[in-house]
Design a protein around this motif. Structure first.
Motif, short mmCIF file in Angstrom:
data_model
loop_
_atom_site.label_atom_id
_atom_site.label_comp_id
_atom_site.label_asym_id
_atom_site.label_seq_id
_atom_site.Cartn_x
_atom_site.Cartn_y
_atom_site.Cartn_z
N GLU A 102 0.94 -1.22 0.20
CA GLU A 102 -0.01 -0.14 0.31
C GLU A 102 0.96 1.46 -0.07
O GLU A 102 0.84 2.53 0.26
N GLY B 144 0.12 3.60 2.31
CA GLY B 144 1.35 3.45 3.12
C GLY B 144 1.56 4.61 3.54
O GLY B 144 3.21 4.36 4.92
N LEU C 262 1.17 7.05 4.33
CA LEU C 262 1.02 8.12 5.33
C LEU C 262 1.39 7.52 6.90
O LEU C 262 1.85 7.81 7.76
N ARG C 263 1.02 6.39 7.22
CA ARG C 263 1.67 5.77 7.68
C ARG C 263 3.06 5.34 8.46
O ARG C 263 2.95 5.70 9.58
N LEU C 264 4.08 5.58 7.14
CA LEU C 264 5.33 5.28 7.88
C LEU C 264 5.68 6.61 8.66
O LEU C 264 5.81 7.08 9.16
N SER D 274 3.21 8.78 9.58
CA SER D 274 2.93 8.71 11.41
C SER D 274 3.76 8.94 12.52
O SER D 274 3.51 9.07 13.37
N SER D 275 4.82 7.62 12.14
CA SER D 275 5.91 7.31 13.15
C SER D 275 6.90 8.88 13.66
O SER D 275 7.31 9.02 14.52
#
Length: 270
Positions: A68, A84, A86-88, A90-91
């Motif tokens: 993703e 995906g 954005l998920r990375l 977000s850290s």
């Protein structure tokens, strides 16, 4: 050998097999960079820019789609960056926002105590300075931003080390060791652990010439909304004029500054 020169054969797959995963990772990152720059692109366009066979590009894009990190635009058939990413990402907002939220506090401390104030976070087993406010002294001219400093020999590093679990701390120290930066550097693990207990208990760390001869620094923690230490704020200066223990209110002022930034990050003392 003839097959290697045949443009209809995917020689890149063979190269990946023999070259290991590093080449594939590098190519996947290149695809992400292309999509970030162009907005969208088809497999043929990606393959042409990368100089690889179309099937290689297709295979790599497919892997990114599965994760993703890339998605296909159903209307045009081209590919774009996916959610995906954005998920990375977000850290890291905590680190990015703490720099923003801390800026005015750093400047206020530098103006009040007339020394250099730094903001540091833990990264790759080191304390890395991500922002700095300079005091008015002409001696405070070194730019520490971006510098990686050893955790065991700096005030910020000790604050960050003290916040780790025993296992986490062991992993870090096993990876980097306890090298002596100066004759004052603490290089004994047992001695360091005793000091870190005091750091955690008192809420600040002081070093006298452990990282550089003649440099004194004191640091305090910054917490996030969950009460986790995410950064350290420090004041440093030359030893001949900067003695935190003899400066009324400095250590408490630094701790309060750390709590002020922590409150901006959503921290509420229990």
């Amino acid at each position: 050998m003839a097959a290697r020169n045949n443009p209809d054969i995917d020689n890149d797959a063979d190269a990946d097999a023999h070259g290991g995963g590093v080449q594939s990772v590098d190519r996947a990152l290149q695809i992400l960079e292309i999509l970030a720059r162009e907005g969208d692109a088809g497999v043929s366009e990606i393959a042409e820019e990368m100089g690889v066979h179309k099937s290689t590009a297709s295979r790599l894009v497919g892997s990114l789609v599965n994760r993703e990190l890339v998605r296909q635009n159903s209307e045009r058939g081209k590919y774009q960056l996916g959610f995906g990413i954005l998920r990375l990402a977000s850290s890291i907002p905590g680190r990015l926002s703490v720099v923003h939220e801390a800026r005015t506090v750093l400047e206020a401390l530098a103006a009040e105590y007339k020394e250099t104030v730094n903001l540091a976070v833990l990264r790759s087993n080191y304390a890395v300075n991500v922002d700095q406010a300079m005091g008015p002294s002409t001696l405070a001219t070194y730019d520490w931003v971006g510098s990686l400093t050893p955790l065991h020999a700096t005030s910020s590093g000790k604050v960050l080390l003290a916040a780790l679990t025993t296992d986490e701390r062991s992993q870090v120290l096993k990876a980097v060791g306890l090298p002596a930066r100066t004759p004052r550097t603490v290089t004994n693990r047992g001695e360091l652990e005793k000091e870190l207990l005091e750091v955690a208990k008192n809420g600040f760390a002081i070093v006298h010439g452990e990282f550089e001869i003649g440099l004194t620094a004191v640091a305090a923690p910054i917490f996030n909304h969950a009460g986790t230490v995410i950064a350290a704020i420090s004041i440093s200066g030359p030893a001949f004029r900067f003695v935190p223990e003899d400066h009324p209110g400095l250590i408490e002022g630094l701790r309060e500054a750390g709590l002020t930034i922590s409150a901006k990050m959503g921290y509420r003392p229990r």
